[in-house]
Design a protein around this motif. Sequence first.
Motif, PDB file in Angstrom:
ATOM      1  N   VAL A  71      67.520  19.697  -0.772  1.00  0.00           N
ATOM      2  CA  VAL A  71      67.823  19.898   0.648  1.00  0.00           C
ATOM      3  C   VAL A  71      67.474  18.645   1.446  1.00  0.00           C
ATOM      4  O   VAL A  71      68.238  18.227   2.327  1.00  0.00           O
ATOM      5  CB  VAL A  71      67.058  21.123   1.197  1.00  0.00           C
ATOM      6  CG1 VAL A  71      67.287  21.260   2.706  1.00  0.00           C
ATOM      7  CG2 VAL A  71      67.483  22.393   0.476  1.00  0.00           C
ATOM      8  N   LEU A  72      66.350  18.028   1.131  1.00  0.00           N
ATOM      9  CA  LEU A  72      65.948  16.802   1.828  1.00  0.00           C
ATOM     10  C   LEU A  72      66.965  15.677   1.599  1.00  0.00           C
ATOM     11  O   LEU A  72      67.233  14.879   2.495  1.00  0.00           O
ATOM     12  CB  LEU A  72      64.561  16.367   1.364  1.00  0.00           C
ATOM     13  CG  LEU A  72      63.412  17.304   1.752  1.00  0.00           C
ATOM     14  CD1 LEU A  72      62.102  16.817   1.143  1.00  0.00           C
ATOM     15  CD2 LEU A  72      63.284  17.407   3.272  1.00  0.00           C
ATOM     16  N   LYS A  73      67.524  15.649   0.395  1.00  0.00           N
ATOM     17  CA  LYS A  73      68.565  14.651   0.099  1.00  0.00           C
ATOM     18  C   LYS A  73      69.810  14.912   0.939  1.00  0.00           C
ATOM     19  O   LYS A  73      70.456  13.976   1.425  1.00  0.00           O
ATOM     20  CB  LYS A  73      68.901  14.679  -1.395  1.00  0.00           C
ATOM     21  CG  LYS A  73      69.866  13.579  -1.818  1.00  0.00           C
ATOM     22  CD  LYS A  73      70.103  13.594  -3.325  1.00  0.00           C
ATOM     23  CE  LYS A  73      71.074  12.481  -3.729  1.00  0.00           C
ATOM     24  NZ  LYS A  73      71.339  12.491  -5.190  1.00  0.00           N
ATOM     25  N   MET A  74      70.152  16.182   1.091  1.00  0.00           N
ATOM     26  CA  MET A  74      71.296  16.544   1.938  1.00  0.00           C
ATOM     27  C   MET A  74      71.055  16.076   3.374  1.00  0.00           C
ATOM     28  O   MET A  74      71.952  15.517   4.017  1.00  0.00           O
ATOM     29  CB  MET A  74      71.487  18.064   1.954  1.00  0.00           C
ATOM     30  CG  MET A  74      71.933  18.691   0.670  1.00  0.00           C
ATOM     31  SD  MET A  74      71.998  20.493   0.927  1.00  0.00           S
ATOM     32  CE  MET A  74      72.023  21.059  -0.773  1.00  0.00           C
TER      33      MET A  74
ATOM     34  N   ARG B 103      62.926  16.084  11.160  1.00  0.00           N
ATOM     35  CA  ARG B 103      62.203  17.309  10.804  1.00  0.00           C
ATOM     36  C   ARG B 103      63.173  18.467  10.587  1.00  0.00           C
ATOM     37  O   ARG B 103      63.972  18.797  11.468  1.00  0.00           O
ATOM     38  CB  ARG B 103      61.189  17.682  11.867  1.00  0.00           C
ATOM     39  CG  ARG B 103      60.273  18.829  11.438  1.00  0.00           C
ATOM     40  CD  ARG B 103      59.023  18.877  12.293  1.00  0.00           C
ATOM     41  NE  ARG B 103      58.143  19.969  11.924  1.00  0.00           N
ATOM     42  CZ  ARG B 103      57.158  19.887  11.037  1.00  0.00           C
ATOM     43  NH1 ARG B 103      56.948  18.759  10.397  1.00  0.00           N
ATOM     44  NH2 ARG B 103      56.376  20.925  10.777  1.00  0.00           N
ATOM     45  N   VAL B 104      63.090  19.067   9.412  1.00  0.00           N
ATOM     46  CA  VAL B 104      63.837  20.289   9.094  1.00  0.00           C
ATOM     47  C   VAL B 104      62.825  21.317   8.611  1.00  0.00           C
ATOM     48  O   VAL B 104      62.019  21.041   7.717  1.00  0.00           O
ATOM     49  CB  VAL B 104      64.911  20.040   8.014  1.00  0.00           C
ATOM     50  CG1 VAL B 104      65.675  21.327   7.724  1.00  0.00           C
ATOM     51  CG2 VAL B 104      65.861  18.940   8.453  1.00  0.00           C
ATOM     52  N   GLU B 105      62.856  22.503   9.216  1.00  0.00           N
ATOM     53  CA  GLU B 105      61.888  23.545   8.889  1.00  0.00           C
ATOM     54  C   GLU B 105      62.573  24.762   8.292  1.00  0.00           C
ATOM     55  O   GLU B 105      63.762  24.992   8.517  1.00  0.00           O
ATOM     56  CB  GLU B 105      61.113  23.964  10.151  1.00  0.00           C
ATOM     57  CG  GLU B 105      60.302  22.840  10.771  1.00  0.00           C
ATOM     58  CD  GLU B 105      59.601  23.289  12.036  1.00  0.00           C
ATOM     59  OE1 GLU B 105      60.089  24.232  12.696  1.00  0.00           O
ATOM     60  OE2 GLU B 105      58.560  22.706  12.367  1.00  0.00           O
TER      61      GLU B 105
ATOM     62  N   LEU C  12      68.900  31.838   3.964  1.00  0.00           N
ATOM     63  CA  LEU C  12      69.973  30.872   3.715  1.00  0.00           C
ATOM     64  C   LEU C  12      69.657  30.038   2.479  1.00  0.00           C
ATOM     65  O   LEU C  12      70.505  29.863   1.591  1.00  0.00           O
ATOM     66  CB  LEU C  12      70.143  29.963   4.933  1.00  0.00           C
ATOM     67  CG  LEU C  12      71.145  28.819   4.793  1.00  0.00           C
ATOM     68  CD1 LEU C  12      72.571  29.344   4.783  1.00  0.00           C
ATOM     69  CD2 LEU C  12      70.967  27.810   5.935  1.00  0.00           C
ATOM     70  N   LEU C  13      68.433  29.526   2.401  1.00  0.00           N
ATOM     71  CA  LEU C  13      68.046  28.658   1.285  1.00  0.00           C
ATOM     72  C   LEU C  13      68.004  29.425  -0.040  1.00  0.00           C
ATOM     73  O   LEU C  13      68.276  28.848  -1.101  1.00  0.00           O
ATOM     74  CB  LEU C  13      66.679  28.040   1.562  1.00  0.00           C
ATOM     75  CG  LEU C  13      66.608  27.095   2.770  1.00  0.00           C
ATOM     76  CD1 LEU C  13      65.190  26.577   2.951  1.00  0.00           C
ATOM     77  CD2 LEU C  13      67.580  25.933   2.623  1.00  0.00           C
ATOM     78  N   ASN C  14      67.687  30.723   0.023  1.00  0.00           N
ATOM     79  CA  ASN C  14      67.517  31.502  -1.204  1.00  0.00           C
ATOM     80  C   ASN C  14      68.796  32.160  -1.709  1.00  0.00           C
ATOM     81  O   ASN C  14      68.896  32.469  -2.905  1.00  0.00           O
ATOM     82  CB  ASN C  14      66.457  32.590  -0.984  1.00  0.00           C
ATOM     83  CG  ASN C  14      65.082  32.007  -0.715  1.00  0.00           C
ATOM     84  OD1 ASN C  14      64.788  30.883  -1.124  1.00  0.00           O
ATOM     85  ND2 ASN C  14      64.242  32.751  -0.012  1.00  0.00           N
ATOM     86  N   LYS C  15      69.765  32.368  -0.826  1.00  0.00           N
ATOM     87  CA  LYS C  15      70.912  33.190  -1.214  1.00  0.00           C
ATOM     88  C   LYS C  15      72.263  32.484  -1.122  1.00  0.00           C
ATOM     89  O   LYS C  15      73.291  33.088  -1.420  1.00  0.00           O
ATOM     90  CB  LYS C  15      70.952  34.455  -0.354  1.00  0.00           C
ATOM     91  CG  LYS C  15      69.747  35.370  -0.570  1.00  0.00           C
ATOM     92  CD  LYS C  15      69.884  36.647   0.241  1.00  0.00           C
ATOM     93  CE  LYS C  15      68.709  37.583  -0.021  1.00  0.00           C
ATOM     94  NZ  LYS C  15      68.827  38.851   0.733  1.00  0.00           N
ATOM     95  N   TYR C  16      72.265  31.225  -0.696  1.00  0.00           N
ATOM     96  CA  TYR C  16      73.538  30.516  -0.525  1.00  0.00           C
ATOM     97  C   TYR C  16      73.566  29.275  -1.403  1.00  0.00           C
ATOM     98  O   TYR C  16      72.533  28.618  -1.605  1.00  0.00           O
ATOM     99  CB  TYR C  16      73.752  30.142   0.943  1.00  0.00           C
ATOM    100  CG  TYR C  16      74.144  31.329   1.802  1.00  0.00           C
ATOM    101  CD1 TYR C  16      75.454  31.492   2.249  1.00  0.00           C
ATOM    102  CD2 TYR C  16      73.210  32.303   2.144  1.00  0.00           C
ATOM    103  CE1 TYR C  16      75.817  32.581   3.029  1.00  0.00           C
ATOM    104  CE2 TYR C  16      73.557  33.403   2.916  1.00  0.00           C
ATOM    105  CZ  TYR C  16      74.862  33.532   3.350  1.00  0.00           C
ATOM    106  OH  TYR C  16      75.216  34.622   4.105  1.00  0.00           O
ATOM    107  N   PRO C  17      74.753  28.924  -1.907  1.00  0.00           N
ATOM    108  CA  PRO C  17      74.865  27.731  -2.764  1.00  0.00           C
ATOM    109  C   PRO C  17      74.614  26.455  -1.964  1.00  0.00           C
ATOM    110  O   PRO C  17      74.727  26.430  -0.733  1.00  0.00           O
ATOM    111  CB  PRO C  17      76.301  27.800  -3.274  1.00  0.00           C
ATOM    112  CG  PRO C  17      77.034  28.657  -2.305  1.00  0.00           C
ATOM    113  CD  PRO C  17      76.038  29.640  -1.774  1.00  0.00           C
TER     114      PRO C  17
END
Length: 415
Positions: free
Chosen positions: A213-216, A230-232, A262-267
């Motif tokens: 995610v940080l790379k994105m 900052r992304v939380e 979102l982070l747990n259930k989406y590609p």
Amino acid sequence: MDNFNLFKFNRYWTLLISIAFIFFLLYLYYTLFPGNISPDVYRYFTPAEVAKAREYHKINRLLYIFSFLIDAVFFIWLVFGNGAVKISLLTEKLSSGHYYLNVSLFFIILWLILKVISLPYSLYSYLLDASLGFSTQSITAWCLDYLKNSILDVIISYLGVILFFYAANKWRYSWWLPASVFLSIMLFIQNLIWPYVIAPLFNKFTPVKDPAVLKMVEEISKNAGININRVEVMDASRRTTRANAYFYGFGKNRRIVLYDTLLNKYPKDEIKAVIAHEAAHWKENHVLKSLLIGIIGIFIALFILHQLLKSTLIWPHGKKIAVASLALVYLSLILIGFDSNPIQNYISRKMEQQADLLSVSFLHAKQPVIKLQVDLAKKSLSDVEPPDFIEWFSYTHPSTMHRIQYVEKSKILSQ
């Protein structure tokens, strides 16, 4: 005090109530008779998915429109049926003539009545979401949230009421100007402190640590030409299975918040599309623009409220504004808010459409954005193609099919 000559019904009320009544009838009609679905929808959704979503939203829309109707009818009766005057006479006796104690008691009675009226709708909405698996809260947890929200609401509302009566009595003919300035400042402060003071009362926020995610975020930052520092992640799963994200702040305090659902259930490609969308809000300074538009709205709304009070309220020279006037303020704000819904939501939809199109340019691809909209709609039971009036009147975001169509037609592939 003459019980029958405190408020005068005039042409301004006729106009406000007439507009609200027309909107009510149209909203109710299109809720009950939403029309046919276009064949284009079935490229992405099955008839069963569309039918289930429509039934769900039919219930929610009926809850919304009838809760508005009950509030409006109650306050119209309260103001023009002398109910407010009778309650104020009671609170005047209880307060032994102390003006601000009278105001406080009158406010508490109105606030409690509104809570009693709204509670069944709030509870039914929770039970409906729980039955469909959207809410993950127990009834106890829901009640605790309801209590916390109520405490915040009564404190903030009470302060606003006291300040209103103070300003109206001090600056009888121009109170709306200092009140607008004060509320504008408070709106600005609220935007600054909300993420640090209010939001943590309900959720836990932690920095995103997933390297992917940080790379994105790094890639989107580069493509967008901004510095996303900052992304939380928010523990939304404690309350809901729905996925979402939002952007807040301005200047050096801007942040993107992603739901853990979102982070747990989406590609990953759809998560990246969400980050791109929020980065677009960042790029276009939508929070600051919304704040400025909100400030303009405050000045307009309070000016209209001032005109309504001036034309409706019998206010003897040298006297303080009648405590019962608070009911008139509530009625005014209910009708102004409802009648101005299309304007507020049009502005919001335009910002969301702009963010969708910019996200395509940040990703250099349309498919992830389209795929995200389809997935979100299926998992959240979105009404993917609501009646045009319903979308125009009440949608803060374009409908799913409109968002897909905007992206499909977009030619923005690079910045």
